[in-house]
Design a protein around this motif. Sequence first.
Motif, mmCIF file in Angstrom:
data_model
loop_
_atom_site.group_PDB
_atom_site.id
_atom_site.type_symbol
_atom_site.label_atom_id
_atom_site.label_comp_id
_atom_site.label_asym_id
_atom_site.label_seq_id
_atom_site.Cartn_x
_atom_site.Cartn_y
_atom_site.Cartn_z
ATOM 1 N N GLY A 171 2.278 -15.280 -0.021
ATOM 2 C CA GLY A 171 3.394 -14.995 -0.997
ATOM 3 C C GLY A 171 3.195 -13.676 -1.608
ATOM 4 N N VAL A 172 2.224 -12.830 -1.150
ATOM 5 C CA VAL A 172 1.926 -11.280 -1.692
ATOM 6 C C VAL A 172 3.107 -10.510 -1.227
ATOM 7 C CG1 VAL A 172 0.498 -9.369 -1.613
ATOM 8 C CG2 VAL A 172 -0.447 -11.868 -1.251
ATOM 9 N N ASP A 173 3.586 -10.145 -2.146
ATOM 10 C CA ASP A 173 4.943 -9.285 -2.007
ATOM 11 C C ASP A 173 4.882 -7.888 -1.528
ATOM 12 O OD1 ASP A 173 7.821 -9.307 -2.754
ATOM 13 O OD2 ASP A 173 7.532 -7.535 -4.062
ATOM 14 N N LEU A 174 3.991 -7.082 -1.665
ATOM 15 C CA LEU A 174 3.607 -5.611 -1.078
ATOM 16 C C LEU A 174 2.258 -5.429 -0.914
ATOM 17 C CD1 LEU A 174 5.888 -3.663 0.216
ATOM 18 C CD2 LEU A 174 5.319 -2.125 -1.847
ATOM 19 N N THR A 175 1.672 -5.182 0.041
ATOM 20 C CA THR A 175 0.379 -4.749 0.200
ATOM 21 C C THR A 175 0.209 -3.814 1.389
ATOM 22 O OG1 THR A 175 -1.649 -5.914 0.615
ATOM 23 C CG2 THR A 175 0.040 -6.657 1.753
ATOM 24 N N ILE A 176 -1.179 -2.968 0.984
ATOM 25 C CA ILE A 176 -1.496 -1.970 2.124
ATOM 26 C C ILE A 176 -3.135 -1.885 2.224
ATOM 27 C CG2 ILE A 176 0.437 -0.669 2.220
ATOM 28 C CD1 ILE A 176 -0.994 1.204 -0.010
#
Length: 287
Positions: A171-176
């Motif tokens: 459920g992590v919304d935004l990641t890089i």
Amino acid sequence: MTRKPSRTSLLCPNCRRLISNDEPSCPYCGIRKPGSGLKNNAMVRGMSDPDLIFKVIIGINVVMYVASLVVSVLRGESVGLTGNPLSFFSPSNETLLFLGASGVAPINGLGYWWSLVAANWLHGSILHIVFNMLAFRNLAPFVMREFGTYRLVIIFTLGGTLSYLVSYLAGVDLTIGASGAVCALVGAALYFGKNRGGAYGNAVYRQVSGWVVSLALFGFIVPGINNWAHGGGIIAGAGLAWALGYLERKRESQRDKFLALLCGSVTAVSILLGIFTAATTMHVHIR
């Protein structure tokens, strides 16, 4: 006009020893048809060069980081020149989203499944990319030496992709960032040390276990760290190392070369999709 004689010898694309061009199989490593055009493809040969692979992976990360800053500036967005030093030279979230940041928002909201690959090559600040590339610089030579360059490409690419899949499912919304892929190298080294055993294997296992403990502490102390990707990367790297094997037990094969070539191709397509998407949205934004 005299005609140049055709080449009668070549370096085996698998073991790199000099053999006859018309050998049905390499007398040293047993690979079939070592003189075939597919096995001597320039891209495949390049993947067997440890120095080249090392430089290409770091180079792509640096180029994509610079590109994200340039796109952010062209869009008129802030790049973190003031304020928190941890966010110094930070591309905007919107720019990173279109270039291939992964997570629930881009995958469920925009259908960017390719971001599971592209996100591994994006970074959120100068410190972010420096830390990840330093970690890669420390781990990659060991993994290349014990597993081979083709398997390094596979573990780095697939491990990073699986780490972001775990992150998405959590459920992590935004990641890089390349940290998931780097953690896959940690997992591979951890598996090697445990499986090989002996004085050398145990020493590797103890040292890499220290990395794991440091990553866990860092992840819980510093805010904004994607621990799901780190944990997923370690588990994925160990699983891939088990499936692929290491050189002491199993030489690299044509399967490894094919998978490495496939990983390289999928990575190139994903990065190009991110660049195309960002360029398109930038055009719309400017208009």
